[in-house]
Scaffold this active site. Structure first.
Site, PDB file in Angstrom:
ATOM      1  N   SER A  53       0.885  -1.208  -0.075  1.00  0.00           N
ATOM      2  CA  SER A  53      -0.159  -0.010   0.144  1.00  0.00           C
ATOM      3  C   SER A  53       0.840   1.445   0.057  1.00  0.00           C
ATOM      4  O   SER A  53       1.891   1.309   0.503  1.00  0.00           O
ATOM      5  CB  SER A  53      -1.096   0.136   1.197  1.00  0.00           C
ATOM      6  OG  SER A  53      -1.747   1.404   1.092  1.00  0.00           O
ATOM      7  N   LYS A 106      -4.238  -6.906   3.817  1.00  0.00           N
ATOM      8  CA  LYS A 106      -4.276  -5.608   2.764  1.00  0.00           C
ATOM      9  C   LYS A 106      -5.548  -5.384   2.311  1.00  0.00           C
ATOM     10  O   LYS A 106      -6.188  -4.394   2.119  1.00  0.00           O
ATOM     11  CB  LYS A 106      -3.393  -6.095   1.617  1.00  0.00           C
ATOM     12  CG  LYS A 106      -3.209  -5.201   0.439  1.00  0.00           C
ATOM     13  CD  LYS A 106      -3.074  -3.411   0.805  1.00  0.00           C
ATOM     14  CE  LYS A 106      -2.579  -2.710  -0.561  1.00  0.00           C
ATOM     15  NZ  LYS A 106      -3.896  -2.697  -1.325  1.00  0.00           N
ATOM     16  N   HIS A 136      -7.559  -3.483   4.892  1.00  0.00           N
ATOM     17  CA  HIS A 136      -6.703  -2.139   4.769  1.00  0.00           C
ATOM     18  C   HIS A 136      -7.559  -1.257   3.941  1.00  0.00           C
ATOM     19  O   HIS A 136      -8.061  -0.274   4.074  1.00  0.00           O
ATOM     20  CB  HIS A 136      -5.356  -2.302   4.436  1.00  0.00           C
ATOM     21  CG  HIS A 136      -4.703  -0.963   3.611  1.00  0.00           C
ATOM     22  ND1 HIS A 136      -4.932  -0.584   2.688  1.00  0.00           N
ATOM     23  CD2 HIS A 136      -3.764  -0.040   4.484  1.00  0.00           C
ATOM     24  CE1 HIS A 136      -4.194   0.421   2.381  1.00  0.00           C
ATOM     25  NE2 HIS A 136      -3.721   0.956   3.313  1.00  0.00           N
ATOM     26  N   ASN A 137      -7.762  -1.789   2.746  1.00  0.00           N
ATOM     27  CA  ASN A 137      -8.764  -1.393   1.621  1.00  0.00           C
ATOM     28  C   ASN A 137      -9.966  -0.934   1.847  1.00  0.00           C
ATOM     29  O   ASN A 137     -10.429  -0.016   1.507  1.00  0.00           O
ATOM     30  CB  ASN A 137      -8.333  -2.102   0.330  1.00  0.00           C
ATOM     31  CG  ASN A 137      -7.155  -2.004  -0.567  1.00  0.00           C
ATOM     32  OD1 ASN A 137      -6.146  -1.707   0.335  1.00  0.00           O
ATOM     33  ND2 ASN A 137      -6.874  -2.477  -1.906  1.00  0.00           N
ATOM     34  N   GLU A 154     -10.092   2.076   4.110  1.00  0.00           N
ATOM     35  CA  GLU A 154      -9.686   3.029   3.157  1.00  0.00           C
ATOM     36  C   GLU A 154     -11.056   3.578   2.238  1.00  0.00           C
ATOM     37  O   GLU A 154     -11.188   4.891   2.545  1.00  0.00           O
ATOM     38  CB  GLU A 154      -8.774   2.498   2.079  1.00  0.00           C
ATOM     39  CG  GLU A 154      -8.360   3.532   0.832  1.00  0.00           C
ATOM     40  CD  GLU A 154      -7.281   3.002  -0.120  1.00  0.00           C
ATOM     41  OE1 GLU A 154      -7.695   3.158  -1.298  1.00  0.00           O
ATOM     42  OE2 GLU A 154      -6.256   2.472   0.393  1.00  0.00           O
TER      43      GLU A 154
END
Length: 490
Positions: A130, A184, A187-188, A191
């Protein structure tokens, strides 16, 4: 055979990460399906300080340049291109070599590929990256998951090339195969939620407070020196202040079509939340908001038919400075809930898969280089380090105190937004999550009674042990063995 590591796939992310590794003294061999990008990358390496990058034009030549055991990062489009690249390269690899997939990949695909390569003795690591193009070049957040033996082989490289913060590199061993891609992915999802929250605050500033782009840019800039400090707040200020090159006196943001694109990781996150029975209303709302935004033509028609409230400031008075303070508080509290929901998904999957993911380490890895990097992550890291068995981030005493201090402002923002007809699904989703989680009693007793009424699904009681069923009307008959009725519950 002198290169420390290979990188296959030279779109901008691949080029920049290759240059990043070379900048840290590692000799990097690069390859790509189209040779032109190899030449471009080699030229960039020369232009940026004669960096140690070797270009190759065939997979066989690429692999031959690597020191053993070979370490290869692939950065190609997720899905079939990854499988094709692995098939192309693996025919030249040997037992003990490592392939690292750095793309945004569905973790189940990573598990499948690892199993296939294991039969050949080749290690496979799924590593979330990222930070976008800038992060890839200057230091991203790196989230690797795979065999510990393989991680130890790549650790010296990724530790140097990751973003660096006060307590070290924004990377570390996430867990077994699949864990890195999973972290990940979430994480997105966080986001998505963070971006939607900022968008809703912008909407209120623009349409309720009637602020100009310059005023909003300045406010976000000021907020970036407070507890809201983050990459997304920083770039929001820059975006709002950017003048348009085509329209004199205009701002770029005002001419961007209001349709938000996506690559799929947000959808995966919500699918996983459902699969793990973890509530993630804020992230789900942000995904729904993107779906609705895509239906631009329908919304244009709807705007001519469906009516919103016609209110004046006299009917719902709003004081500018008070509302700005409230927006700041509501945004912070909602961001905390977004992280709580995301970490809850990771925690649940880690337990189901026996991955033993350290949530405090996740927060540490996200503190620099990545899109969701924020000052708030230090508090989250500290909270999760204090109690590794914390059921939910918002139960940490420090975090809970901060939320409690902001609830009045949070509610005022939502009330004003509803009154003015401004949709705030993420802000409301976060507040509803907070309100549902903090309540000792919910109306789920009525819902369970309804399930028992029409389906004989039974229920538990608050005053005694056991499973019960009620004959709610004369038409209800015996349902037999009550325990059988609970089979299949998730």
């Amino acid at each position: 055979m002198s290169c420390d590591i290979g990188l296959y796939g030279l779109a901008v992310m691949g080029q920049n990460f290759a240059l990043n590794m070379a900048s840290h003294g590692f000799k990097v061999c690069v390859a790509n399906r189209s040779p032109a990008k190899v030449d471009l990358t080699v030229q960039r390496a020369k232009d940026e300080g004669d960096l140690p990058i070797v270009g190759t034009k065939s997979p066989e030549e690429f692999v031959a340049q690597l020191s053993k055991p070979r370490k290869i990062i692939i950065l190609v489009m997720a899905g079939k291109p990854v499988d094709q690249t692995i098939a192309t390269l693996s025919q030249y690899l040997e037992e003990g070599d490592v392939i690292i997939d750095g793309g945004n990949e569905w973790y189940q695909n990573t598990l499948r590929r690892a199993k296939e390569l294991e039969a050949k003795g080749i290690h496979f690591v799924g590593m979330g990256i990222s930070g976008g193009e800038e992060g890839a070049r200057n230091g991203p957040s790196l989230m690797p998951g795979g065999p510990k033996e393989a991680y130890d082989m790549i650790e010296p490289i990724i530790t140097k090339c990751a973003a660096q913060v006060n307590d070290g590199a924004c990377t570390g061993y996430v867990g077994p195969v699949g864990a890195g891609n999973y972290v990940k992915m979430v994480h997105n999802g966080i986001e998505y939620g963070d971006m939607q929250l900022i968008g809703e605050v912008y909407d209120i500033m623009k349409h309720v407070l009637k602020l100009s782009n310059e005023e909003m840019a300045n406010i976000f800039s000021e907020w970036n020196s407070t507890e809201l400090q983050s990459y997304l707040i920083e770039i929001t200020s820059t975006i709002l202040g950017k003048k348009d090159e085509f329209v004199e006196g205009g701002y770029v943001v005002d001419y961007i079509l209001d349709k938000t694109g996506m690559k799929g990781t947000g959808r995966w996150t919500i699918q996983e939340a459902a699969e793990r029975s973890v509530a993630a209303p804020l992230m789900a709302a942000s995904l729904d908001a993107r779906y609705i935004s895509a239906r631009k033509d329908e919304r244009i028609k709807a705007s001519e038919i469906l009516k919103g409230p016609e209110v004046t400031s006299a009917e719902i008075p709003v004081h500018k400075m008070q509302m700005l303070d409230d927006l700041k508080a509501a945004l912070y509290a909602s961001k905390v809930c977004s992280y709580a929901q995301g970490l809850g998904i990771i925690k649940s999957c880690s337990e189901d898969m026996d991955w033993d993911i350290n949530l405090s380490d996740c927060a540490r890895m996200w503190k620099g280089g990545c899109i969701i990097r924020a000052a708030l992550l230090q508090k989250i890291q500290d909270a999760l380090a204090r109690d590794k068995n914390l059921p939910n981030l918002i139960l940490d005493p420090v975090v809970a105190s901060e939320l409690n201090d902001r609830t009045a402002a949070w509610r005022r923002v939502v009330v004003v937004a509803v009154g003015y007809g401004i949709s705030t699904p993420a802000l409301c989703g976060a507040l509803n999550y907070f309100d549902s989680y903090r309540r000792k009693s919910l109306p789920a007793n009525l819902t369970q009674a309804q399930r028992d009424f029409f389906g004989g699904h039974t229920y538990e009681r608050t005053d005694r042990e056991g499973v019960f069923h009620t004959a709610w009307t004369d038409a209800h008959k015996s349902i037999g063995d009550i325990n059988e009725r609970t089979a299949g519950e998730v």
